[in-house]
Design a protein around this motif. Structure first.
Motif, mmCIF file in Angstrom:
data_model
loop_
_atom_site.group_PDB
_atom_site.id
_atom_site.type_symbol
_atom_site.label_atom_id
_atom_site.label_comp_id
_atom_site.label_asym_id
_atom_site.label_seq_id
_atom_site.Cartn_x
_atom_site.Cartn_y
_atom_site.Cartn_z
ATOM 1 N N SER A 12 0.825 -1.213 0.000
ATOM 2 C CA SER A 12 0.000 0.000 0.000
ATOM 3 C C SER A 12 0.855 1.257 0.000
ATOM 4 O O SER A 12 0.493 2.264 -0.616
ATOM 5 C CB SER A 12 -0.929 0.000 1.219
ATOM 6 N N TYR A 319 -7.922 -3.080 6.286
ATOM 7 C CA TYR A 319 -6.833 -2.302 5.678
ATOM 8 C C TYR A 319 -6.412 -2.887 4.330
ATOM 9 O O TYR A 319 -6.345 -2.167 3.323
ATOM 10 C CB TYR A 319 -5.650 -2.276 6.655
ATOM 11 N N GLU A 320 -6.155 -4.174 4.283
ATOM 12 C CA GLU A 320 -5.593 -4.785 3.077
ATOM 13 C C GLU A 320 -6.656 -5.136 2.034
ATOM 14 O O GLU A 320 -6.514 -4.825 0.853
ATOM 15 C CB GLU A 320 -4.825 -6.060 3.444
ATOM 16 N N LYS A 323 -9.620 -1.936 2.187
ATOM 17 C CA LYS A 323 -8.947 -0.634 2.052
ATOM 18 C C LYS A 323 -9.776 0.515 2.635
ATOM 19 O O LYS A 323 -9.767 1.639 2.125
ATOM 20 C CB LYS A 323 -8.623 -0.361 0.582
#
Length: 864
Positions: A12, A319-320, A323
């Motif tokens: 990211s 988060y991954e 997102k």
């Protein structure tokens, strides 16, 4: 044309850098422009290993090859991320790559990740360092204009490698030494230790030890019910001379330690007239700070029962995969000072305006009014409580991103909701209260009543508290100079309670604050802001302790096992406090900080670590299991084989004249000396709780010595003779507890149950039976007497649900069919609610009757 290779710590971040600098073309595994190649690691790609020529293949769990202190360390790829490592090594070795840019996170771990990759590649190309605290496009561009020379970071790099190698040395040598020690007497007993793991375990064992040794004390509270023209209110007596707790942690101004004193005050004030004085003052309450990982894990555990590991997994997915959250493995609770424009953009997304199709409209609709108000009122202003570079290391606080949520699972949505509400609340004004303290004086004795009224909800509106409705303590008004009457004086008895067991939430707090009580000011300063472990590792430390059978997760409680107590006894007996106290981490942090500043060399630090490792191994080699020092005593009961003296040692209760011994730990439960005394005297003890079967499930049992003086479990079932016939039980020497609710015969305590006398023997005609322990709650004989005579026991508070592992309180009651069931206390303020009853299904013990017990708990939950 020559190019520079930029290596980031996470994909990211690589994407953010590519967007900020522009001009990149995306390949499968990296980005490339005219000037740069940009690629990322996925966290740590390499780990330490002992070099092949120094690793012991056979006998590594014996003292013969300890300590293992290799002159250098090898690096080995982490299997699951090895493909990414190969990509980076290939890019580093490209002929057109003339220099490297370390764009890993700005901290010790980021430096270590990059240095290990370069070391593994065997490249000798110049290095520059990108040091960022903010990931806004402008901050990234500015960072590339002021790249540091890689040599400036040598101190940080040395500290990172030293910390990694030191953890390896202490963990490997400590674990092998303690395992070798515990395996001396036979078998293989894996005993893991670690710089962070073991002090964390010591916190839990110390708390459990305080709980076990706790002796409750009785105290009384006196509450008055006062009548006035507008109605009634309550006030509690308090000692105006009370100065503080002093050495008594249970002392309070409103506690009376003498019942006679309480009765005297009750008689003195009952029915008398009182004078009232009041003081009101305004009070404000700021919103909590933004989340870091530890505070997020702590609150998710408290609110939803999520484990620290589960919360980290959910946050990582948000988060991954989705997102929708920023990087979660952070210890910061502030944002960069240049992040205000990004915050405003995020708030605009939360209003739902301009968001494309496919997002979760219902979720955004909950946040839109609050986000819109923040933007309209221009509440996103410079504020050091929120925007503060000094309070950020390599990552900033967890907040929502510009990506609108969609397709979130229920647990993911719960966590996302927590983060968004905290994000919105932090920009809202403080909540405003009016706090009123009323003192009612009767015969000179003061009674305090406190009221708290929410005047302006401020940030609490985000959480649904938008007015005074539901606020506790909205006092009945008393007119000026009005005198009130003490209509009733209620003297209630209570008992002090032991400290609560650690939950994951409270343990995370303790780990985060470990070291704050250190006497050494420099060590205390070194531990400030760090504690035991890091936000990214604490969840795994807890999981490791559970996996190694040092801890049990019981509902939301963490309970140390006998193995944990045994390890603490061993380490304390060997005199290795470095492994049980946070001072080791504090001392390391202090020295590593000096190394980062160039005040201490890497070789000096590692020399000290090698010496400490040697000392740990030498101490373990110096003792045998029966010579470990400790708080051990002698038994007053003689050996049943030779009448010799029995002494307690680290692992056993051992006769000093013959080979008779009893293991201290059986089925994951450690015997106390008093229990062994009873076992030797009566040849049986129990029923005892706390045993665990091979599946980890708790059970209760009587332990008795057989004819060969070998201890055996007895689960309290009907005894049979050698010919298989059921033996007749002789109750002539036992005291009857009452009449059987099924047939009217007498009830006695027998083994692990209270049984009807007609339920025993070959001619049994009744089946009444109720356990002496039900769902881990001991049912004392006096409670069974109450049940048989009055129909119910007192309120028993320590039942543990077999399904949820949570404690609950209930009465045991006698049904019309003679069966014993549960009755649950009425919950205030719902006086009209009926009490629910549930059968215990004749539960005799958690082990023998697990299914009926579980069924009872399920029915209980559906009726309350």
């Amino acid at each position: 044309m020559s190019k520079k290779l930029i290596i980031t710590e996470k994909p990211s971040v690589a994407a953010d850098v590519a967007r900020a600098l522009g001009g990149f073309v995306r390949n499968d595994d990296y980005y490339e422009s005219d000037e740069y190649i940009l690629a990322s690691a996925i966290g740590h790609l390499l780990e330490l290993a002992c070099p092949e020529e120094y690793e012991v293949k056979r006998g590594k769990w014996s003292f013969a090859h300890l300590p293992v202190i290799p002159p250098h360390f090898a690096l080995q790829p982490i299997a699951k991320t090895e493909p990414r490592l190969k990509v980076l090594v290939r890019l580093i070795k490209r002929k057109d790559v003339t220099s490297l840019i370390n764009a890993c996170d700005a901290g010790r771990e980021g430096e270590l990740i990059f240095n290990y990759i370069v070391q593994h590649s065997a490249a000798a190309k110049p290095v520059e360092r990108l040091w960022l605290q903010s990931m806004t496009p402008q901050a990234v561009r500015d960072g590339f204009l002021r790249l540091r020379n890689g040599t400036e970071m040598s101190g940080l790099g040395d500290a990172a490698v030293c910390r990694s190698e030191s953890d390896w040395l202490v963990g490997i040598n400590g674990t092998r030494a303690m395992t070798a020690f515990n395996s001396k007497t036979g078998g293989f007993h894996l005993t893991t230790v670690g710089r962070v793991q073991t002090p964390t375990l010591a916190l839990i064992v110390d708390r459990e030890d305080r709980i076990r040794k706790f002796k409750p004390r009785a105290y009384w509270e006196l509450e008055g019910v006062f009548g006035c023209a507008a109605g009634e209110y309550r006030g509690k007596w308090f000692d105006e001379k009370f100065k503080g707790k002093d050495d008594d942690e249970h002392a309070r101004a409103d506690r009376l330690w003498d019942q006679a004193c309480g009765q005297m005050l009750q008689q003195k004030c009952s029915g008398k007239i009182g004078e009232v004085s009041e003081e009101s003052k305004a009070s404000t309450q700021l919103s909590p700070l933004l989340y870091d990982l530890t505070s997020l894990q702590r609150e998710a555990n408290g609110r939803f029962g999520f484990s620290a590991k589960a919360t980290l997994g959910l946050a990582q997915a948000l988060y991954e995969k989705h997102k929708v959250l920023t990087y979660p493995r952070t210890d910061a609770r502030a944002l960069p000072e240049d992040y205000r424009p990004t915050v405003c953009s995020t708030l605009a997304m939360l209003t739902g305006e301009g968001v494309g199709k496919g997002h979760d409209e219902a979720t955004l609709a909950r946040y839109a009014p609050f986000a819109g108000r923040i933007l309209a009122a221009n509440w996103v202003v410079p504020n050091k409580r929120i925007f503060n570079n000094a309070k950020i290391s390599d990552h900033f606080a967890i907040i929502p991103t510009l990506q609108a949520p969609k397709h979130l699972s229920e647990p993911e949505l719960k966590l996302y909701d927590m983060v968004v509400k905290r994000f919105l609340a932090v920009f809202y004004p403080a909540a405003e209260y009016l706090i009123t303290t009323r003192i009612t004086r009767v015969e000179g004795e003061p009674f305090k009543t406190e009221g708290k009224v929410l005047v302006n909800p401020g940030w609490l509106a985000v959480y649904g508290r938008d007015g005074q409705e539901g606020e506790e303590g909205n006092l009945v008004a008393v007119a000026p100079q009005e005198r009130v009457r003490a209509e009733e004086m209620v003297l209630s008895s209570h008992q002090t309670r032991p400290p609560a067991r650690y939950s994951e939430a409270s343990l995370l707090t303790a780990m985060e604050g470990a070291g704050k009580a250190m006497d050494d000011e420099e060590l205390r300063a070194a531990m400030a802001g760090r504690g035991l472990g890091t936000p990214a590792t604490r969840a795994q430390i807890i999981e490791n302790l559970i996996a190694e059978q040092y801890l049990l997760r019981e509902g939301r409680e963490l309970q140390p096992t006998a193995k944990a107590f045994s390890l603490m006894t061993l380490l304390n007996g060997l005199g290795i406090p470095e492994l049980t106290a946070p001072e080791l981490t504090g001392e390391w942090e202090w020295k590593l900080a000096r190394m980062e500043r160039g005040e201490m060399s890497r070789s000096d630090f590692m020399r000290e670590i090698a010496a400490m490792t040697q000392r740990i191994v030498d101490r373990a080699k110096s003792y045998d299991s029966d010579s470990i020092p400790g708080d051990f005593g002698e038994l007053s009961t003689p050996c049943p084989k030779c009448a010799g003296l029995i002494k307690e040692t680290y692992k056993k209760f051992q006769c000093q004249s013959c080979d008779f011994s009893l293991w201290k730990i059986v089925a994951s439960r450690q015997f106390e000396a008093a229990e062994i005394e009873e076992l030797l005297t009566r040849r049986k003890v129990g029923p005892l709780s706390g045993f665990r079967n091979k599946m980890g499930r708790p059970f209760n049992a009587i332990v008795q010595l057989n004819a060969e003086n070998v201890p055996e479990f007895d689960f309290g079932q009907s005894a049979t003779g050698d010919d298989g016939a059921v033996e007749v039980v002789d109750f002539s020497q036992s005291e009857a507890l009452g009449a059987c609710p099924k047939c009217g015969a007498r009830v006695f305590a027998h083994g692990m149950a209270y049984v009807c006398e007609k339920s025993q023997g070959p001619t049994k005609s009744c089946d009444f039976r109720s356990g002496t322990i039900i769902l881990q709650q001991a049912v004392e004989p006096e409670q069974m007497q109450k049940l048989l005579s009055t129909g119910r026991t007192d309120l028993l508070r320590n039942f543990v649900s077999a399904r949820t592992r949570r404690k609950f309180s209930a009465y045991l009651v006698r049904g019309s069919d003679g069966k014993v069931g549960f009755e649950f206390e009425k919950r205030e303020p719902k006086p009209a609610a009926k009490q629910s009853r549930t059968s215990t299904n004749d539960v005799a013990s958690d082990e023998v009757a697990a299914l009926p017990a579980k069924a009872a708990v399920r029915r209980r939950k559906t009726t309350t």
